[in-house]
Design a protein around this motif. Structure first.
Motif, PDB file in Angstrom:
ATOM      1  N   ILE A  45      46.587  43.369 -10.494  1.00 50.54           N
ATOM      2  CA  ILE A  45      48.011  43.529 -10.594  1.00 50.54           C
ATOM      3  C   ILE A  45      48.733  43.053 -11.742  1.00 50.54           C
ATOM      4  N   TRP A  48      48.366  46.561 -13.708  1.00 44.60           N
ATOM      5  CA  TRP A  48      50.394  47.344 -13.850  1.00 44.60           C
ATOM      6  C   TRP A  48      51.159  46.573 -13.890  1.00 44.60           C
TER       7      TRP A  48
ATOM      8  N   ILE B  68      58.128  44.052  -8.303  1.00 48.57           N
ATOM      9  CA  ILE B  68      57.773  43.560  -7.247  1.00 48.57           C
ATOM     10  C   ILE B  68      58.089  43.893  -5.662  1.00 48.57           C
ATOM     11  N   ASN B  71      58.709  47.592  -5.444  1.00 49.90           N
ATOM     12  CA  ASN B  71      57.687  48.011  -4.660  1.00 49.90           C
ATOM     13  C   ASN B  71      56.618  47.275  -3.875  1.00 49.90           C
ATOM     14  N   LYS B  72      57.644  46.563  -2.763  1.00 46.98           N
ATOM     15  CA  LYS B  72      57.316  45.652  -2.047  1.00 46.98           C
ATOM     16  C   LYS B  72      55.717  46.321  -0.738  1.00 46.98           C
ATOM     17  N   PHE B  75      53.273  47.118  -2.821  1.00 50.24           N
ATOM     18  CA  PHE B  75      52.068  45.475  -3.482  1.00 50.24           C
ATOM     19  C   PHE B  75      51.475  45.013  -1.742  1.00 50.24           C
ATOM     20  N   GLN B  76      52.247  44.978  -1.003  1.00 48.71           N
ATOM     21  CA  GLN B  76      51.680  44.931   0.072  1.00 48.71           C
ATOM     22  C   GLN B  76      50.517  45.769   0.802  1.00 48.71           C
ATOM     23  N   ALA B  78      48.661  46.618  -1.970  1.00 45.38           N
ATOM     24  CA  ALA B  78      47.645  46.272  -2.831  1.00 45.38           C
ATOM     25  C   ALA B  78      47.052  45.027  -2.186  1.00 45.38           C
ATOM     26  N   LEU B  85      47.199  49.916  -6.728  1.00 48.62           N
ATOM     27  CA  LEU B  85      47.906  49.856  -8.204  1.00 48.62           C
ATOM     28  C   LEU B  85      47.405  50.164  -9.367  1.00 48.62           C
TER      29      LEU B  85
END
Lengths: 94, 94
Positions: A45, A48, B68, B71-72, B75-76, B78, B85
């Motif tokens: 994270i 990123w 975030i 890019n939900k 991210f989910q 990730a 990521l």
């Protein structure tokens, strides 16, 4: 008397783990694995965030990433139901 | 000639939506709903970050939260597989 095992994550490193045993040194491999996975998520994270928001100082990217990784389950819920974050922000005193 | 509909999110507000129509003004209610949901998530993340990392300037909390939320889905993924990521950071030129 018997031999005892201790476990830590490479990502923390031995020196850090010995300095901060309460959160970095474990008596079970499973607990050390859990921390290692959390740190892996946090590192990804952070990289990123640094890539996508170049102006943001590293310290904030690091804190942000660690906070999210440490609260992965909450965050996962929040992506579906954002208000769980404000509930936690209100009641949690962490 | 016929009447046409336009949609925007209250969270952006009419003035902002008119200034930034490409990303904030929509011809379908579904698209405006999607943006509204994204902004709702972003606002909740931002408040949570500000609460948990009081020293972080608001601008970074806002940029982080928006990134975030935008890019939900990534991210989910990730949260289960962090390396997605770094794949995105490497290949994406956004």
């Amino acid at each position: 008397m018997a031999v005892q095992s201790l476990f830590y994550s490479d990502r923390d490193g031995l020196e850090m783990a010995l300095k901060t045993p309460d959160s970095m040194l474990f008596t079970t491999k499973a607990d050390a694995d859990a921390r290692d996975k959390m740190l892996e998520l946090s590192e990804n994270i952070q990289l990123w965030l640094e890539k996508k928001i170049p102006a943001m100082p590293e310290e904030y990217a690091e804190q942000c990433a660690l906070l999210i990784a440490e609260n992965k389950d909450l965050f996962q819920k929040a992506l579906k139901k954002p208000e769980v974050l404000s509930e936690q922000a209100d009641t949690d005193s962490e």
